[in-house]
Design an enzyme around this catalytic site. Structure first.
Site, mmCIF file in Angstrom:
data_model
loop_
_atom_site.group_PDB
_atom_site.id
_atom_site.type_symbol
_atom_site.label_atom_id
_atom_site.label_comp_id
_atom_site.label_asym_id
_atom_site.label_seq_id
_atom_site.Cartn_x
_atom_site.Cartn_y
_atom_site.Cartn_z
ATOM 1 N N ASN A 155 -1.943 30.791 53.915
ATOM 2 C CA ASN A 155 -2.732 31.153 52.729
ATOM 3 C C ASN A 155 -2.005 30.582 51.513
ATOM 4 O OD1 ASN A 155 -4.076 32.354 50.623
ATOM 5 N ND2 ASN A 155 -3.348 34.433 51.053
ATOM 6 N N LYS A 214 -2.949 30.481 48.554
ATOM 7 C CA LYS A 214 -3.287 31.201 47.311
ATOM 8 C C LYS A 214 -3.615 30.199 46.202
ATOM 9 C CE LYS A 214 -0.258 34.848 48.833
ATOM 10 N NZ LYS A 214 0.350 36.118 48.533
ATOM 11 N N HIS A 265 -8.322 40.129 51.357
ATOM 12 C CA HIS A 265 -6.883 40.045 51.045
ATOM 13 C C HIS A 265 -6.540 41.114 50.010
ATOM 14 C CE1 HIS A 265 -3.043 38.549 49.623
ATOM 15 N NE2 HIS A 265 -2.973 37.859 50.749
ATOM 16 N N GLU A 280 -4.780 41.041 47.471
ATOM 17 C CA GLU A 280 -4.848 40.600 46.070
ATOM 18 C C GLU A 280 -6.290 40.668 45.569
ATOM 19 O OE1 GLU A 280 -2.773 36.903 46.653
ATOM 20 O OE2 GLU A 280 -0.947 38.032 47.039
ATOM 21 N N GLU A 328 -1.540 43.277 56.943
ATOM 22 C CA GLU A 328 -0.654 42.848 55.868
ATOM 23 C C GLU A 328 -0.285 44.049 55.002
ATOM 24 O OE1 GLU A 328 -1.134 38.374 55.042
ATOM 25 O OE2 GLU A 328 -2.543 39.422 53.760
ATOM 26 N N GLY A 355 4.613 38.861 49.475
ATOM 27 C CA GLY A 355 5.239 38.163 48.352
ATOM 28 C C GLY A 355 6.466 38.861 47.793
ATOM 29 N N SER A 394 5.616 38.351 53.871
ATOM 30 C CA SER A 394 6.951 37.755 53.822
ATOM 31 C C SER A 394 7.434 37.261 55.180
ATOM 32 C CB SER A 394 7.970 38.730 53.198
ATOM 33 O OG SER A 394 7.587 39.036 51.864
HETATM 34 C C1 PEP Z 1 -0.322 36.686 52.080
HETATM 35 O O1 PEP Z 1 -0.573 36.574 50.895
HETATM 36 O O2 PEP Z 1 -1.254 36.739 52.901
HETATM 37 C C2 PEP Z 1 1.084 36.726 52.490
HETATM 38 C C3 PEP Z 1 1.359 37.136 53.680
HETATM 39 O O3 PEP Z 1 1.989 36.332 51.551
HETATM 40 P P1 PEP Z 1 3.593 36.179 51.760
HETATM 41 O O4 PEP Z 1 3.805 35.516 53.072
HETATM 42 O O5 PEP Z 1 4.033 35.335 50.606
HETATM 43 O O6 PEP Z 1 4.147 37.556 51.727
#
Ligand code: PEP
Length: 248
Positions: free
Chosen positions: A9, A11, A94, A96, A166, A172, A211
């Site tokens: 992803n 973003k 997601h 976000e 997630e 992040g 992460s």
């Molecule tokens: C995500 O935004 O789906 C995600 C897993 O981000 P990160 O790996 O940066 O934590």
């Protein structure tokens, strides 16, 4: 046997120049990858990525879609539009989008339905906030998010849905869920699906996101109910992303 899936992803990151570099870097290592690999760039780069990955095993995903097929929805993008660029997957729900753009469980379910109606595979993101985890609400929150989708499209539709667990506190932040925490949440999700349909439960891909990186991917992906990863930050570096794609 569920095949490992790793999705990137990106973003709201990248540029025309960095897209070339990133995709060419990923392609250079794909001969050593047996996982299914999906990259999800921002809309403006779909065409560029489509051209770059043509004739490769890398698949293309989008990061969002609107539930309408066309019309006066300024700034929005429909399923038909993304499909014109070879998109087969779309991230839905997601955290976000849930937190910054007010996407409710009901809207996320509608987006899943729109994706399925258009033969797109939704990557359905679910997960709890830190406050919810600390209050012991993880399972209730995740169940509510998934049940909203089951109620609209039925559990059978999960044969065409990929779930990404997630935990919001891990996205992040550099704070990855431990393999035990992640496995417990994944098992909970699989058990929840199994209450309606055991066959669907056993065949649904449940990815971990939050992460995940080159160093921790292996211990997560080798957990019994973790079928791959949805990767944010680490998907922007070809070498790290490839390392994750080779894990498991
Ligand atoms: C995500 O935004 O789906 C995600 C897993 O981000 P990160 O790996 O940066 O934590």
């Amino acid at each position: 046997m569920r095949r490992t899936i790793v999705a990137g992803n990106w973003k709201m990151n990248a540029s025309k120049e960095s897209v070339d570099e990133l995709i060419l870097g990923i392609l250079s290592g794909m001969n050593e990858v047996s996982s299914e690999v999906v990259v999800c760039p921002s809309f403006p780069y779909l065409s560029q990525v489509e051209d770059l990955i043509a004739d490769s095993q890398v698949k293309l995903g989008a990061q969002n879609l609107n539930t309408n097929s066309s019309g006066a929805f300024t700034g929005e993008v429909s399923a038909n539009m993304i499909k014109e660029f070879g998109v087969g997957h779309v991230i839905v729900g997601h955290s976000e989008r849930r937190s910054f753009y007010g996407e409710t469980n009901a809207l996320v379910a509608e987006k899943v339905k729109t994706a399925l109606d258009n033969n797109l595979t939704p990557l359905l993101c679910v997960g709890e906030s830190l406050e919810q985890r600390e209050a012991g609400e993880t399972e209730a929150v995740v169940a509510e998010q998934i049940n909203a989708v089951i109620e609209l499209v039925g559990v059978g539709a999960f044969s065409n849905i990929i779930i990404a667990y997630e935990p919001v506190w891990a996205i992040g932040t550099g704070k990855t869920a431990s393999p035990e925490q992640a496995q417990a949440a994944h098992l909970f999700i699989r058990t929840l699906l199994g209450e309606s349909n055991e066959n669907i439960a056993q065949n649904t891909h449940i990815l971990y996101g939050g992460s995940m990186n080159a160093a921790n991917a292996n211990e997560l992906i080798t957990c019994a109910d973790i079928d791959g990863g949805l990767i944010g930050g680490a998907s922007l570096k070809a070498e790290d992303f490839l390392q994750i794609c080779k894990a498991g």
